[in-house]
Motif scaffolding. Structure first.
Motif, PDB file in Angstrom:
ATOM      1  N   ASP A 198       4.304  -4.490 -11.072  1.00  0.00           N
ATOM      2  CA  ASP A 198       3.440  -3.797 -10.133  1.00  0.00           C
ATOM      3  C   ASP A 198       2.923  -4.827  -9.141  1.00  0.00           C
ATOM      4  N   ARG A 208       0.821  -1.218   0.000  1.00  0.00           N
ATOM      5  CA  ARG A 208       0.000   0.000   0.000  1.00  0.00           C
ATOM      6  C   ARG A 208       0.851   1.262   0.000  1.00  0.00           C
ATOM      7  N   GLN A 209       1.997   1.189   0.652  1.00  0.00           N
ATOM      8  CA  GLN A 209       2.896   2.340   0.728  1.00  0.00           C
ATOM      9  C   GLN A 209       3.735   2.481  -0.544  1.00  0.00           C
ATOM     10  N   GLY A 210       3.572   1.568  -1.481  1.00  0.00           N
ATOM     11  CA  GLY A 210       4.315   1.639  -2.735  1.00  0.00           C
ATOM     12  C   GLY A 210       5.756   1.175  -2.620  1.00  0.00           C
ATOM     13  N   LYS A 211       6.076   0.432  -1.586  1.00  0.00           N
ATOM     14  CA  LYS A 211       7.437  -0.053  -1.357  1.00  0.00           C
ATOM     15  C   LYS A 211       7.586  -1.465  -1.924  1.00  0.00           C
TER      16      LYS A 211
END
Length: 169
Positions: free
Chosen positions: A161, A115-118
């Motif tokens: 992704d 969710r944090q894009g990590k």
């Protein structure tokens, strides 16, 4: 087999009210239901009052409800490390004894990283902490999207992704 639209029976409001009126729920059962709700939702004072007034046992130590609610809030707000720390403070052996609980907390940590894009951190975390659980327990592996993700395809995921890769998000 779930009912289809064609097999669902429709009844009028009057029929529903009549059926509802015909059902008799014992006061003791209703008190247990209300107590369960109060405990689950963290209404400690109301649960104490119900216990005093009706004699309905809460089933848990009411003093622990506040800790449980803080634990729930930590998980729901994405602070999984804080939640794990709270669990260990409350019961140091619990996560060792309850492998499914520990796995699901770790799974939630993975979800928060995604969710944090990590993506890179999520990938490293999954390889180090979740893949070994999947090797030990097939059910855990299935929950994470199956062997195609946690097998030998990690290198192929780099640059992908990860949000699309994990159906749990």
């Amino acid at each position: 087999m779930p009912p289809t639209a064609a097999s669902k029976k429709s009844i009028s409001n009057e029929q529903w009210e009549a059926k509802l009126a015909a059902v008799k729920v014992a006061k003791e059962d209703m008190n247990k239901l209300v107590m369960n709700y109060l405990v689950t939702e963290g209404y400690v004072d109301a649960a104490r009052m119900l216990e005093q007034e009706s004699g309905t046992a809460p089933g848990v130590e009411l003093g622990s409800i506040t800790d449980r609610m803080e634990l729930r809030k930590a998980v729901q707000s994405g602070h999984v490390e804080e939640a794990i720390s709270k669990v260990n403070d409350m019961n140091p052996e619990l996560l060792e004894e309850q492998q499914a609980l520990f796995f699901h907390l770790q799974q939630q940590r993975l979800i928060e990283l995604i969710r944090q894009g990590k993506a890179e951190a999520a990938l490293a975390f999954a390889q180090e902490y979740l893949a070994p659980h999947g090797e030990e327990n097939e059910a855990f592996l299935e929950e994470l999207g199956g062997a195609r993700v946690f097998g030998r395809t990690w290198d192929g995921l780099r640059g992908c992704d990860l949000v699309d890769t994990f159906p749990v998000c």
